[in-house]
Scaffold this motif. Structure first.
Motif, PDB file in Angstrom:
ATOM      1  N   CYS A 159       0.833  -1.206   0.000  1.00  0.00           N
ATOM      2  CA  CYS A 159       0.000   0.000   0.000  1.00  0.00           C
ATOM      3  C   CYS A 159       0.868   1.256   0.000  1.00  0.00           C
ATOM      4  CB  CYS A 159      -0.905   0.020   1.230  1.00  0.00           C
ATOM      5  SG  CYS A 159      -2.206  -1.211   1.274  1.00  0.00           S
ATOM      6  N   LEU A 160       1.877   1.272   0.852  1.00  0.00           N
ATOM      7  CA  LEU A 160       2.735   2.452   0.957  1.00  0.00           C
ATOM      8  C   LEU A 160       3.583   2.636  -0.284  1.00  0.00           C
ATOM      9  CD1 LEU A 160       3.664   4.818   2.648  1.00  0.00           C
ATOM     10  CD2 LEU A 160       5.273   3.306   3.822  1.00  0.00           C
ATOM     11  N   TYR A 161       4.042   1.543  -0.894  1.00  0.00           N
ATOM     12  CA  TYR A 161       4.835   1.668  -2.120  1.00  0.00           C
ATOM     13  C   TYR A 161       4.016   2.309  -3.233  1.00  0.00           C
ATOM     14  CZ  TYR A 161       8.309  -1.476  -0.021  1.00  0.00           C
ATOM     15  OH  TYR A 161       9.256  -2.041   0.784  1.00  0.00           O
ATOM     16  N   GLY A 162       2.755   1.907  -3.363  1.00  0.00           N
ATOM     17  CA  GLY A 162       1.910   2.513  -4.396  1.00  0.00           C
ATOM     18  C   GLY A 162       1.717   3.998  -4.162  1.00  0.00           C
ATOM     19  N   LEU A 163       1.488   4.362  -2.905  1.00  0.00           N
ATOM     20  CA  LEU A 163       1.292   5.765  -2.561  1.00  0.00           C
ATOM     21  C   LEU A 163       2.573   6.566  -2.815  1.00  0.00           C
ATOM     22  CD1 LEU A 163      -1.102   7.382  -1.273  1.00  0.00           C
ATOM     23  CD2 LEU A 163       0.146   7.211   0.872  1.00  0.00           C
ATOM     24  N   ALA A 164       3.709   6.018  -2.391  1.00  0.00           N
ATOM     25  CA  ALA A 164       4.981   6.714  -2.560  1.00  0.00           C
ATOM     26  C   ALA A 164       5.330   6.895  -4.034  1.00  0.00           C
ATOM     27  CB  ALA A 164       6.091   5.937  -1.849  1.00  0.00           C
ATOM     28  N   GLU A 165       5.098   5.867  -4.834  1.00  0.00           N
ATOM     29  CA  GLU A 165       5.428   5.980  -6.259  1.00  0.00           C
ATOM     30  C   GLU A 165       4.572   7.039  -6.937  1.00  0.00           C
ATOM     31  OE1 GLU A 165       6.405   3.339 -10.206  1.00  0.00           O
ATOM     32  OE2 GLU A 165       5.816   2.327  -8.362  1.00  0.00           O
ATOM     33  N   ALA A 166       3.295   7.080  -6.598  1.00  0.00           N
ATOM     34  CA  ALA A 166       2.428   8.098  -7.184  1.00  0.00           C
ATOM     35  C   ALA A 166       2.900   9.503  -6.814  1.00  0.00           C
ATOM     36  CB  ALA A 166       0.990   7.884  -6.723  1.00  0.00           C
ATOM     37  N   ALA A 167       3.295   9.694  -5.557  1.00  0.00           N
ATOM     38  CA  ALA A 167       3.776  11.010  -5.119  1.00  0.00           C
ATOM     39  C   ALA A 167       5.092  11.371  -5.804  1.00  0.00           C
ATOM     40  CB  ALA A 167       3.954  11.021  -3.603  1.00  0.00           C
ATOM     41  N   ILE A 168       5.980  10.401  -5.954  1.00  0.00           N
ATOM     42  CA  ILE A 168       7.261  10.638  -6.631  1.00  0.00           C
ATOM     43  C   ILE A 168       7.033  11.094  -8.067  1.00  0.00           C
ATOM     44  CG2 ILE A 168       9.274   9.429  -7.581  1.00  0.00           C
ATOM     45  CD1 ILE A 168       9.216   7.737  -4.951  1.00  0.00           C
ATOM     46  N   LEU A 169       6.159  10.402  -8.771  1.00  0.00           N
ATOM     47  CA  LEU A 169       5.867  10.784 -10.155  1.00  0.00           C
ATOM     48  C   LEU A 169       5.166  12.133 -10.220  1.00  0.00           C
ATOM     49  CD1 LEU A 169       4.706   7.291 -11.456  1.00  0.00           C
ATOM     50  CD2 LEU A 169       6.797   8.498 -12.107  1.00  0.00           C
ATOM     51  N   ALA A 170       4.281  12.389  -9.271  1.00  0.00           N
ATOM     52  CA  ALA A 170       3.572  13.668  -9.252  1.00  0.00           C
ATOM     53  C   ALA A 170       4.539  14.826  -9.103  1.00  0.00           C
ATOM     54  CB  ALA A 170       2.554  13.686  -8.107  1.00  0.00           C
ATOM     55  N   ALA A 171       5.601  14.618  -8.333  1.00  0.00           N
ATOM     56  CA  ALA A 171       6.568  15.686  -8.087  1.00  0.00           C
ATOM     57  C   ALA A 171       7.634  15.781  -9.178  1.00  0.00           C
ATOM     58  CB  ALA A 171       7.236  15.468  -6.737  1.00  0.00           C
ATOM     59  N   GLY A 172       7.600  14.861 -10.149  1.00  0.00           N
ATOM     60  CA  GLY A 172       8.535  14.936 -11.259  1.00  0.00           C
ATOM     61  C   GLY A 172       9.863  14.248 -11.027  1.00  0.00           C
ATOM     62  N   TYR A 173       9.910  13.285 -10.096  1.00  0.00           N
ATOM     63  CA  TYR A 173      11.130  12.528  -9.840  1.00  0.00           C
ATOM     64  C   TYR A 173      11.038  11.150 -10.498  1.00  0.00           C
ATOM     65  CZ  TYR A 173      12.114  16.100  -6.312  1.00  0.00           C
ATOM     66  OH  TYR A 173      12.350  17.298  -5.676  1.00  0.00           O
ATOM     67  N   ALA A 174      12.163  10.427 -10.481  1.00  0.00           N
ATOM     68  CA  ALA A 174      12.216   9.098 -11.081  1.00  0.00           C
ATOM     69  C   ALA A 174      12.178   8.028 -10.003  1.00  0.00           C
ATOM     70  CB  ALA A 174      13.487   8.945 -11.909  1.00  0.00           C
ATOM     71  N   PRO A 175      11.270   7.065 -10.071  1.00  0.00           N
ATOM     72  CA  PRO A 175      11.213   6.004  -9.058  1.00  0.00           C
ATOM     73  C   PRO A 175      12.486   5.158  -9.004  1.00  0.00           C
ATOM     74  CG  PRO A 175       9.185   6.082 -10.335  1.00  0.00           C
ATOM     75  CD  PRO A 175      10.155   6.990 -11.020  1.00  0.00           C
ATOM     76  N   SER A 176      13.255   5.096 -10.078  1.00  0.00           N
ATOM     77  CA  SER A 176      14.402   4.188 -10.145  1.00  0.00           C
ATOM     78  C   SER A 176      15.691   4.768  -9.582  1.00  0.00           C
ATOM     79  CB  SER A 176      14.638   3.766 -11.595  1.00  0.00           C
ATOM     80  OG  SER A 176      14.897   4.900 -12.404  1.00  0.00           O
ATOM     81  N   ILE A 177      15.766   6.090  -9.383  1.00  0.00           N
ATOM     82  CA  ILE A 177      17.016   6.711  -8.933  1.00  0.00           C
ATOM     83  C   ILE A 177      16.974   6.895  -7.423  1.00  0.00           C
ATOM     84  CG2 ILE A 177      18.572   8.674  -9.187  1.00  0.00           C
ATOM     85  CD1 ILE A 177      17.405   9.166 -11.938  1.00  0.00           C
ATOM     86  N   GLY A 178      17.501   5.885  -6.719  1.00  0.00           N
ATOM     87  CA  GLY A 178      17.483   5.925  -5.268  1.00  0.00           C
ATOM     88  C   GLY A 178      18.794   6.412  -4.688  1.00  0.00           C
ATOM     89  N   PHE A 179      18.819   6.510  -3.368  1.00  0.00           N
ATOM     90  CA  PHE A 179      20.005   6.996  -2.659  1.00  0.00           C
ATOM     91  C   PHE A 179      20.493   5.953  -1.659  1.00  0.00           C
ATOM     92  CE2 PHE A 179      17.608  10.549  -4.249  1.00  0.00           C
ATOM     93  CZ  PHE A 179      18.589  11.288  -4.891  1.00  0.00           C
ATOM     94  N   LEU A 180      19.651   5.537  -0.735  1.00  0.00           N
ATOM     95  CA  LEU A 180      20.013   4.433   0.144  1.00  0.00           C
ATOM     96  C   LEU A 180      19.874   3.109  -0.604  1.00  0.00           C
ATOM     97  CD1 LEU A 180      20.879   3.643   3.005  1.00  0.00           C
ATOM     98  CD2 LEU A 180      18.453   3.384   3.571  1.00  0.00           C
ATOM     99  N   HIS A 181      18.762   2.958  -1.330  1.00  0.00           N
ATOM    100  CA  HIS A 181      18.565   1.787  -2.182  1.00  0.00           C
ATOM    101  C   HIS A 181      19.063   2.097  -3.590  1.00  0.00           C
ATOM    102  CE1 HIS A 181      15.575   1.234   1.070  1.00  0.00           C
ATOM    103  NE2 HIS A 181      15.783  -0.048   0.879  1.00  0.00           N
TER     104      HIS A 181
END
Length: 322
Positions: free
Chosen positions: A186-208
């Protein structure tokens, strides 16, 4: 040929979180969606949703996908229980400034470490130890997470044997792991939607890193112990005690009229309802995008200015951006 009036996109902070659909056909019905199944036709208020999670028993039409794209509702195709993501739509953005900023930080070891340290401080309420690499901080984080799982398990009376599940074998997992997997999905779906909404890339992580949803995991980790993980252990504990864990559990009269299938307590469904309530209570959608901006600001470099030809965001974050 049918034509439709252009629809206005609801700012992400005003939307509901995630809707899971397990069975049925999804199609467009004028300005909304409709789920068609054995029980008839059920309207889906897609304009007010952040993410639509589709499990293997669903089918969706081209017109329905097009409407979701127009309204900025992320569609994620998942495995049973929502624990394995097969594919997801991407609304795209009219500006690349945040994506360029994110990529610049990720490619610089010093800037990336600054962001990871900020994430550590956000999660644990204390500064990360000095002179630690990203790999060392990741290991320290893992220790604290495992300790938190044990603490929550003891608090809710859960027989916790550790985090152990196979995303390809959902039914083989024990109840606590099913609850935790459903909650994080549930949280992953919510986080991915917010990331895309803000114009970031889901694949470019920092810790992961090294995963198509590395940044999704980074962002979800910032909020999971305030929202979905406690909900998962609470549900698992209720099931272990033989209680009905559903937040909106039926009355005694209603339970007497339920079929055997309706009386069956499904951990994933109960967890989703609890996560929905947690997201609303903690205002998670309001907090995710500002947290992302704050974490990246800790790098010490500013995002570039928008190009002159840049348009509005694909999904508005606030009313002003709509």
């Amino acid at each position: 040929m049918t034509s439709y009036i252009p629809l206005r996109r609801t700012p992400i902070r005003e939307r509901a979180s995630v809707l899971f659909l397990e069975h049925g056909n999804i199609d467009r019905d004028d300005g909304g969606l409709v789920l068609i199944d054995a029980d008839g036709r059920t309207p889906i208020p897609v304009a007010g949703l952040t993410c639509l999670m589709l499990e293997p028993g669903t089918r969706i039409s081209h017109a329905a996908v097009k409407l979701c794209a127009e309204l900025g509702c992320l569609i994620v195709w998942t495995g049973e229980g929502g624990v394995r993501i097969y594919s997801a739509t991407e609304p795209g953005g009219a500006s690349a400034r945040h994506l360029l900023h994110q990529a610049r930080i990720a490619l610089d070891d010093t800037l990336r470490l600054n962001v990871v340290r900020a994430m550590y401080a956000f999660r644990f309420g204390e500064e990360a130890p000095q002179r630690r690499s990203i790999e060392q901080l990741r290991g320290m984080e893992g220790v604290r997470v495992r300790e938190a799982y044990k603490r929550l398990a003891a608090e809710h009376g859960v027989d916790w044997q550790g985090r152990n599940y196979d995303s390809k074998q959902w039914r083989a997992a024990d109840v606590p792991n099913k609850c935790l997997s459903a909650a994080t999905a549930c949280l992953y779906g919510l986080a991915e939607a917010a990331i895309l909404a803000a114009g970031y890339a889901p694949s470019i992580g920092f810790l992961h890193s090294g995963n198509p949803r590395a940044f999704v995991f980074d962002v979800a980790d910032l909020f999971k112990f305030e929202t979905v993980v406690p909900a998962a252990f609470k549900i698992a504990g209720a099931i272990a005690r033989g209680e009905d864990p559903r937040p909106d559990r039926p009355s005694a009269y209603q339970r007497g009229r339920e079929s055997a299938a309706q009386k069956e307590v499904r951990p994933d469904v109960a967890v989703r309802h609890a996560c929905r309530d947690a997201f609303r209570r903690e205002r998670t959608l309001d907090l995710i995008v500002p947290a992302i901006h704050d974490m990246l600001a800790a790098s010490g470099v500013e995002a570039p200015a928008d190009a002159p030809e840049a348009g509005p965001p694909a999904i508005p974050v606030t009313e002003e951006a709509a």
